[in-house]
Design an enzyme around this catalytic site. Structure first.
Site, PDB file in Angstrom:
ATOM      1  N   HIS A  42       0.863  41.163  54.945  1.00 43.99           N
ATOM      2  CA  HIS A  42       0.022  41.300  53.752  1.00 43.99           C
ATOM      3  C   HIS A  42       0.144  42.688  53.143  1.00 43.99           C
ATOM      4  O   HIS A  42      -0.852  43.332  52.810  1.00 43.99           O
ATOM      5  CB  HIS A  42      -1.426  40.948  54.076  1.00 43.99           C
ATOM      6  N   ARG A  84      -3.508  63.692  47.905  1.00 45.38           N
ATOM      7  CA  ARG A  84      -3.924  62.422  48.483  1.00 45.38           C
ATOM      8  C   ARG A  84      -2.947  61.315  48.079  1.00 45.38           C
ATOM      9  O   ARG A  84      -2.162  61.479  47.141  1.00 45.38           O
ATOM     10  CB  ARG A  84      -5.339  62.049  48.029  1.00 45.38           C
ATOM     11  N   LYS A 122      13.221  32.263  14.224  1.00 44.99           N
ATOM     12  CA  LYS A 122      12.141  31.883  13.312  1.00 44.99           C
ATOM     13  C   LYS A 122      12.411  30.520  12.697  1.00 44.99           C
ATOM     14  O   LYS A 122      11.494  29.705  12.522  1.00 44.99           O
ATOM     15  CB  LYS A 122      12.000  32.939  12.213  1.00 44.99           C
ATOM     16  N   GLY A 150      34.412  41.203  14.486  1.00 51.05           N
ATOM     17  CA  GLY A 150      34.951  42.169  15.424  1.00 51.05           C
ATOM     18  C   GLY A 150      35.624  41.601  16.648  1.00 51.05           C
ATOM     19  O   GLY A 150      36.538  40.762  16.582  1.00 51.05           O
TER      20      GLY A 150
END
Length: 511
Positions: free
Chosen positions: A270, A507, A134, A31
């Site tokens: 932090h 909360r 592989k 292609g």
């Protein structure tokens, strides 16, 4: 030796093909890659000339053929494999260059039609990559144009080493795994997955992790749909390399300011905002954020939701900070900060309106031997459901501070308590095993500033003692989710002290 080149990303493929031909390789391609090679003067044969079968189904089937996969998978030291290749007239393939259809880029557009997205699912490419990976002992597999140069250098030097072959195979499997993870994310939508894969790309090695003996790297998250820009997308315009901690804290700081419309500034240590404020001018917002906890601010990370101007930069330059995150830096600000050569300056990209409408990403947390998955806590709060639960209603000034405090507390680690005055944090309690301890930390930092402050708690008060400690320090208004079995006791403590309290019904724990 035969090389098969079939790439979506054409970067460097003509140079690769030209170099391989110069080394005596035969090139086969498909292609658009074949056209690019031919136009670049690289002699190459079409795959259909090898398979004896034309591309069909609009290109959906072109490389899924034994003449291709036999050439990729055949072991060179196996007599049966060698005999099978000879019997069927199949040539071994010694190098494969494949990268996949741009599925993630396609579905980043939320308006892309489903059918168009499906057409960007590559089938033959992953199959070839897996086959070559592989069999990497005898097939060089290239899934990244960045590897073309190093591989060509080794080929010119006599051959590609076993170590590089194995590394390239691992990279190919990672490439296909990340690709499939994005496809799965797109197809399942908002369902909680039965099996989950988390994809990242563009690994950036870091000096080390939380401690010098821990290796670390940073990756951009790959997922279906547009993603909100994060600190990994920022342009670093000055300073030393970013560390693991720098990135964590910069992300927390930017998240804390990004949602405000008015000029906002945050200082993080932090991952916890020790200072956060909004004001009419950025320099005033930064000054108020710094005043929240000037001791903790030393060596912190600063984020502002505006272009950093010269006046604010001059104020910032008086202290010691590690990173500044901003939507831009004026020439005056760059001049002021130029003498701080180690200071890292991160310019955030403009916000993407499409990203704000994208579905929420999954928040993934590691635990020993597993992962925990949850929706990110990123939905905006709807104050139409908030309830004043005390006899006294907050004043207009208290409402402003309560809304600001509730926006801030979701960025603080649980059990989270923030104290706010004039839309600036004056005290923070974070990460404590009980809420009372967090209140004591917050009022201790605030000192006299606790008098008249508004308090936000990320979760309900399980007992009245936490609120009572805040009231003793001078807090006059509070906002919390509510929902405790002792809510009546907590509300009674507020009423007894003349404190106004609002319950949100939601909360924001952040462990």
């Amino acid at each position: 030796m035969r090389a098969l080149l079939c790439v979506s990303d054409k970067s460097g493929v003509v140079e690769l093909g030209r170099a391989l031909v110069g080394l005596g390789w035969e090139i086969v391609s498909t292609g658009g890659t074949l056209r690019a090679l031919t136009e670049g003067g690289v002699p190459a044969a079409a795959v259909e000339a090898v398979t004896g079968f034309p591309e069909i189904l609009g290109g959906r089937v072109k490389t899924l053929h034994p003449a291709i996969h036999g050439g990729l998978l055949a072991r060179r030291d196996d007599p049966e494999h060698a005999a099978a290749l000879e019997r069927h007239g199949i040539a071994a393939i010694g190098l494969l260059a494949v990268n996949l259809y741009p599925f993630a880029a396609t579905v980043a557009d939320p308006e892309v039609p489903f059918a168009a997205a499906i057409e960007q699912i590559d089938v033959g490419g992953p199959a070839m990559l897996r086959a070559a990976a592989k069999n990497h002992a005898v097939v060089v597999v290239l899934s990244d144009p960045a590897d073309y140069g190093p591989v060509l250098a080794e080929l010119r030097g006599g051959g590609v080493s076993a170590e590089r072959r194995r590394a390239l195979a691992a990279k190919a499997f990672a490439h296909t795994a990340a690709y499939d993870a994005v496809i799965a994310d797109y197809l399942r939508g908002d369902e909680v997955p039965r099996a989950v894969s988390v994809a990242g790309d563009g690994g950036r090695p870091l000096r080390y992790g939380e401690n010098p003996h821990q290796r670390a790297a940073a990756y951009r998250r790959l997922a279906a749909g547009p993603a909100a820009a994060g600190v990994l997308d920022a342009e670093q315009v000055a300073g030393k390399d970013l560390s693991f901690y720098n990135l964590l804290d910069a992300d927390a700081a930017w998240a804390a300011v990004a949602g405000f419309v008015e000029p906002a500034a945050c200082v993080v240590k932090h991952t916890v905002p020790c200072g956060l404020a909004v004001r009419g001018r950025l320099v005033d917002a930064f000054a108020a954020a710094l005043a929240g906890d000037p001791v903790s601010a030393f060596g912190g990370i600063v984020a502002v939701n505006r272009q950093l101007d010269g006046e604010t930069a001059a104020r910032l330059a008086e202290g010691f900070f590690e990173v500044v995150v901003a939507s831009g830096f004026s020439p005056e600000a760059r001049d002021v900060l130029a003498r701080k050569r180690s200071l890292r300056l991160l310019r955030m990209p403009p916000p993407d309106p499409a990203a704000s409408t994208a579905r929420l990403a999954w928040d993934v947390r590691p635990i020993t031997g597993g992962l925990l998955l949850q929706e990110a806590d990123a939905l905006p709060d709807d104050d139409t459901g908030w309830r004043v639960v005390t006899r006294r209603t907050p004043t207009e000034a208290e409402w402003a501070d309560l809304r600001f405090a509730w926006a801030a507390v979701r960025h603080v680690k649980s059990n989270a308590i923030v104290l706010v005055r004039e839309r600036a944090i004056v005290g923070v309690g974070a990460g404590q095993p009980n809420r009372l301890a967090s209140v004591h930390l917050a009022v201790g930092t605030a000192g006299e500033r606790a008098a008249g402050a508004a308090l936000a708690s990320d979760a309900f008060f399980p007992f009245a003692d936490g609120l009572e400690a805040a009231i003793a320090a001078g807090v006059t208004a509070a906002i919390q989710p509510g929902g405790s079995v002792r809510d009546e006791e907590v509300v009674a403590a507020a009423d007894d002290a003349g404190v106004a309290m609002v319950c949100t019904g939601r909360r924001h724990f952040r462990h």
